[in-house]
Design an enzyme around this catalytic site. Structure first.
Site, short mmCIF file in Angstrom:
data_model
loop_
_atom_site.label_atom_id
_atom_site.label_comp_id
_atom_site.label_asym_id
_atom_site.label_seq_id
_atom_site.Cartn_x
_atom_site.Cartn_y
_atom_site.Cartn_z
N ASP B 53 2.88 71.41 35.43
CA ASP B 53 4.21 71.06 35.93
C ASP B 53 5.37 71.74 35.22
OD1 ASP B 53 4.18 69.75 33.53
OD2 ASP B 53 4.82 67.82 34.31
N ARG B 277 10.08 64.14 35.42
CA ARG B 277 9.65 64.98 36.54
C ARG B 277 10.46 64.69 37.78
NH1 ARG B 277 4.07 65.93 36.79
NH2 ARG B 277 4.42 65.89 39.03
N TYR B 285 1.81 62.61 28.02
CA TYR B 285 0.62 63.19 27.41
C TYR B 285 0.25 62.35 26.20
CZ TYR B 285 0.73 67.71 29.89
OH TYR B 285 0.68 68.70 30.82
N PRO B 361 -2.14 71.82 26.97
CA PRO B 361 -1.17 71.96 28.06
C PRO B 361 0.23 71.47 27.71
CG PRO B 361 -2.50 69.99 28.39
CD PRO B 361 -2.97 70.61 27.11
#
Lengths: 659, 659
Positions: B53, B277, B285, B361
């Site tokens: 993302d 987001r 995370y 990530p």
């Protein structure tokens, strides 16, 4: 009644006739409010090329509130200066004046050109995003009956429209199908991919079908020759001189220096308007001839060709060269300055757009005015059908929009002769133009709409501005400003933040909440909004819901003036950032008027733009169409409630409570 | 060979395996260059929710050059500050630091979060706009043969891949179909309308079919467990410790003040990364456990549930609350820091993206690095196949991208322990973070790519900057600036103006053309570019065409530094605004570095950003992927031609001429 006949009868709450930009704007609201509505059009496909192309900044602000302004900005061509060309001392054309775009901070958006087909695309996509409403094409309205006796019953269906759904058997079945426009083929190569699916007309029935549609409301957005208007026998008044214009969208091959700039070229041979467009296209408007309206043989259209228009431009441009190999669209306009005497029948049938007003297309106002008509009538009819708005408010459509149609014609009468009169002194024209542009600038750009006082617009007694919010004028728009989100730090224009989702919005301009006295005021406001003070219940649960959409037709939106880093979301009372069990606290409802280092447009000047004291703040109600309805101080919750009471139906709970 | 066997044999110039963001970036170039290519993927549908993302500013600059950056800006969430939360003196979490976004003028775009499904949407739409290339889904690669003997013949097909096109009869036919992700249904209600058509997998054949595809080039973009890499027996090296991460995209119900801000929360119970987001979602995370890589039972994935991740976040957030009712996606990542020892086989088969490098990530780098890999290899392979690029230039892919993969792992090794190490001093972590962020900022944001000297990148002898263009560094990007179009007056970021259309671009930084001496220099330059001086022909008709696309692989783009109103388009020599019989003169090729009153970002500072003298100007060659290849003075056309000669094949005319 046998079964076959029965199958061709239907009911809808709202019927929209005409799926051009005006009708689609009205349909947008049907989609947003989830209203049972239909929209029909006699053409087989949408528009793809040419037609209207001018977008004024106010229209773009509305597009931003609808969520697709970014698509216009990506594709359209912005016109920033108006250039006037006249014969110089030696007879050769010279640039006499370069008029800069004025008051650049008045709107985030500037005059933009993009063809009507793309505007229809964006509107269709937006409608699809919010509902299953789809345009029914190749549908011809044949007859209209209206039962006046039912006009006062909001649940009645006083309107009966018989339509023909063209089948493959009808010789007109492919009429209005834009596979070829004025000899130019429309195909994949000259369209963007998102328009490809619309190139082929929808699957039609084998045989033409007749359907009888009964409707509560009808909105006629069916253009200058409006079928709806004719059924109602509403006369049009105005100029009986039609000006005939040639219009052509081409890729110019020309050594004229301003061919990519908005220009007026005034020569002894005539006057041209040059309008740069998307994808290298330029539009040229050229007056062709004048004739009397109503004459049976108005003019011989077949005599006007794209070659004739080419030659006219060449003559006026000389000694500059002009030619083209690629033409995406051209037409001949024959438009008089005329206005329908009425734009509604009993507030059950409405006319909007060109059905009300026709005028010359050269100022890029037609599509804007039409779309704003559709936007105005659309939310009102939809919210009335939803059972939320008091039906009497529908009377504000004609009240608000009809005077603007008159003003549009007035503007056009001043402006048009500059292009059409023969051989006046060129100097006079340029100065005339600046004068008229100055006089009408607010109107033309849509920054002022002059909506008069009504149940929807509470002006002060002497029409004076409110001292605590000097530039928040009821009946006008909120002047756009860029704000910073308190929770997330992102920035947004008010035009997008105040989304056209169908709700009235209470703008709490909270001032500086670090100030202890102001904190006390906010506390009092909070109690007022919660229905804990005064005689009224909370405005947030006092009114009928918008079924299937929002539990309350009233939303809240707070903009404070404290520095962003010095306050936190949770410093604000919960009623301003209401809790939802799925969404959590409303992070998108508290905003800050502070400068932001990474966005030059977020400069902390919103309060100044609005004439609001940075400590004391103010209270404003914005209507679903982004216009200011009411202005007060933070302590004026009671008056705010009276304003909303005049517009919205109270919820069943509320009625029980009062009983 | 009988007819049925024949039908399962085919040839393609380029085969791309894997249609994630990396593969689609490579496919973009196939579409732009009109190359005969195929792209296959074993999944039945595209990605819709979750996955990668993070978008870094350099990626967004590339998107702008590809034409869809505006869609990301409309939908994505910009992260402007990094907030560090640690236990305060009383043990309760406090905001220890708020690190502002740095150097805001370095790029028009800032770190943005938007799920991979949307990025795939934009790439797919862009590919469709330029070609008929379409992703073939539910296609499994079964075997790869490579004939090394043919490696030097650009016209040969040394690669043979056998694939299975899954039919309805295959039990795996619906594998990878994202109708349900981790128990969450994907449907119209949680997707935007433009993704709806992709919800249903394509029509599959009744029976599974086997096809043998012969290809000139193969690009393996098939992820961390790359099938292509395994077929080539290319080993991976690196850390043998896998960190296991829980990742969850939810609408948080939380009183943590920074839940809508990019935050790192470091508590005794562990560390969380909070990433706001689009559409009210927030990604969390959370490290879950560490295990040895290669162990047969790496970890028991079934033990990790969204509830376990929820509890981990709750424990670390305490005493702040955390919960959710809506989760759009969640997963468990098990990723070690590993790198493939090679990223090409003979420059006929290439690996790109996660097939080359895997890492944690959390810094939002993975998708960016992968897309930039695909972008780099894509244009080179496509232009070689088109017969325009010298095949030896393909060697620059590994030369340019492999060291960056190593740097990425180095970065990750520094960064990752901050999240995974147990209970170190919180203060140390925050300062570590600032240190690492400072060290890697240019790298992380993609502003510097450190491409080494090669035929594509001509550095100065001692790697010094060029005094006449101090900030135009070969191997780096053109620092973005906003320019004003001379012909039309509109403004544009260089990132969009330098469109990724496949051509090399000669940037003529013309300086101040009002200056008579400078006019003389421009005159000399013009003669050089026209091939009238020196020993070479014009660089515009010296090289092989891009078939079906452009007659010349070299384009021109002029940016002058005179005031916009004091010069005219036709003041520039015709070679800088070339004439086309259909398009007319090239109005989109002459630009001005001047402040513009209606656009605050168009501030006339481009020359300063680039370290170029406003009178004297400079000459720059930008590669098709927007990186600077060569820098010189306006008089250096001969050297410029030598640079291009090293890269591009000369046209047949040219060869004749030389013979």
């Amino acid at each position: 009644m046998d079964k076959e006949q029965e199958s061709t009868q239907s009911q809808t709450d709202v019927l929209i006739i005409g799926a051009g930009p005006c009708g689609l704007m009205a349909a947008y609201w049907m989609a947003r409010y989830g209203v049972n509505a239909r929209i029909i059009d006699n053409r087989a496909t949408k528009v793809f090329q040419g037609h209207a192309d001018g977008l004024r900044s106010r229209t773009l602000e509305l597009f931003d509130s609808m969520g697709f302004q970014h698509r216009v900005m990506q594709e359209g061509s912005i016109s920033t200066e108006a250039n006037i060309w006249v014969p110089g001392p030696e007879g050769k054309l010279v640039r006499q004046a370069q008029i800069d775009i004025f008051r650049v901070d008045e709107s985030p958006f500037h005059n933009t050109c993009l063809n009507q087909g793309r505007i229809e695309r964006f509107l269709l996509d937006s409608i699809r995003e919010h509902s299953d409403l789809d345009v029914e094409r190749s549908v011809i309205a044949d007859s209209l009956e209206y039962d006046e006796k039912l006009s006062d019953d909001p649940d009645a269906y006083p309107i009966t429209v018989k339509v023909r759904v063209l089948g493959e058997d009808d010789p007109n079945s492919s009429c209005g199908q834009e596979t070829e426009v004025a000899g130019i083929e429309v195909n994949r190569s000259n369209l963007l991919p998102d328009d490809w699916a619309d190139l082929a007309p929808r699957k039609k029935p084998q045989k033409t079908q007749v359907e009888t549609i009964r409707a509560k409301y009808l909105i006629g957005c069916d253009g200058a020759h409006s079928w709806t208007r004719k059924q109602l026998n509403i006369p049009v008044e105005g100029s009986n001189t039609d000006h005939i214009w040639g219009v052509i969208d081409v890729k110019p091959v020309s050594d004229f220096p301003d061919v990519r700039r908005l220009s007026v070229v005034i020569n002894a041979a005539g006057t041209i308007l040059v309008i740069p467009r998307e994808r290298g296209l330029v539009r040229f408007y050229v007056p062709v001839q004048t004739c009397e309206a109503g004459a049976t043989d108005r003019f011989d259209r077949s005599k006007i060709t794209s070659d004739l228009i080419r030659e006219r431009v060449q003559a006026i441009f000389a000694p500059f060269t002009f030619n083209f190999k690629e033409c995406s669209w051209w037409t001949v306009y024959q438009v008089g300055q005329r206005i329908a005497t009425q734009s509604t029948k009993d507030n059950r049938i409405f006319l909007a757009g060109d059905a009300v007003h026709t005028h010359s297309p050269k100022m890029g106002l037609g599509m804007n005015m039409s779309m704003q008509d559709g936007f105005n009538v659309g939310w009102k009819v939809a919210l009335a059908v939803a059972g939320t708005l008091k039906p009497k408010v529908l009377g504000t459509y004609a009240l608000e929009r009809h005077p603007l149609a008159e003003m549009l014609l007035d503007f056009d009468r001043h402006w048009s002769p500059i292009f059409t009169d023969q051989k006046p002194g060129a100097d006079t024209k340029a100065s005339d133009m600046a004068l008229i542009a100055g006089k009408f600038e607010d109107f033309a750009d849509g920054w002022k709409v002059f909506y008069p006082a009504s149940s929807l617009v509470w002006k002060s007694e002497d029409n004076a501005t409110f001292p605590f919010a000097r530039h928040m004028i009821p009946g006008e728009r909120v002047r756009p400003a860029k704000l910073r989100n308190q929770a997330g730090g992102g920035t947004i224009w008010t035009t997008r933040a105040l989304e056209s989702d169908g709700r009235f919005r209470i703008l709490v301009l909270a001032g500086d909440i670090r100030n202890p006295t102001q904190q006390q005021r906010i506390e009092t406001l909070t109690q007022g909004l919660a229905g804990q003070t005064g005689s009224s219940s909370s405005p947030f649960n006092r009114y009928m819901e918008i079924p299937g959409r929002f539990k309350s037709p009233v939303d809240v939106f707070t903009i404070h003036a404290s520095p962003w880093k010095e306050v936190e979301l949770f410093d604000f009372p919960e009623i301003l950032r209401p809790f939802d069990p799925v969404e959590g606290w409303a992070y998108d409802k508290i905003w800050c008027d502070d400068a932001c280092m990474f966005d030059r447009y977020c400069d902390g000047t919103a309060y100044e733009k609005w004439g609001v004291d940075r400590v004391l703040g103010a209270l404003v109600v914005v209507r679903p169409d982004q216009y200011i309805g009411w202005v007060g101080e933070l302590s004026d919750v009671d008056e705010l409630t009276r304003y909303l009471d005049g517009i919205l139906l109270k919820s069943t709970d509320e009625v029980d409570q009062v009983l």
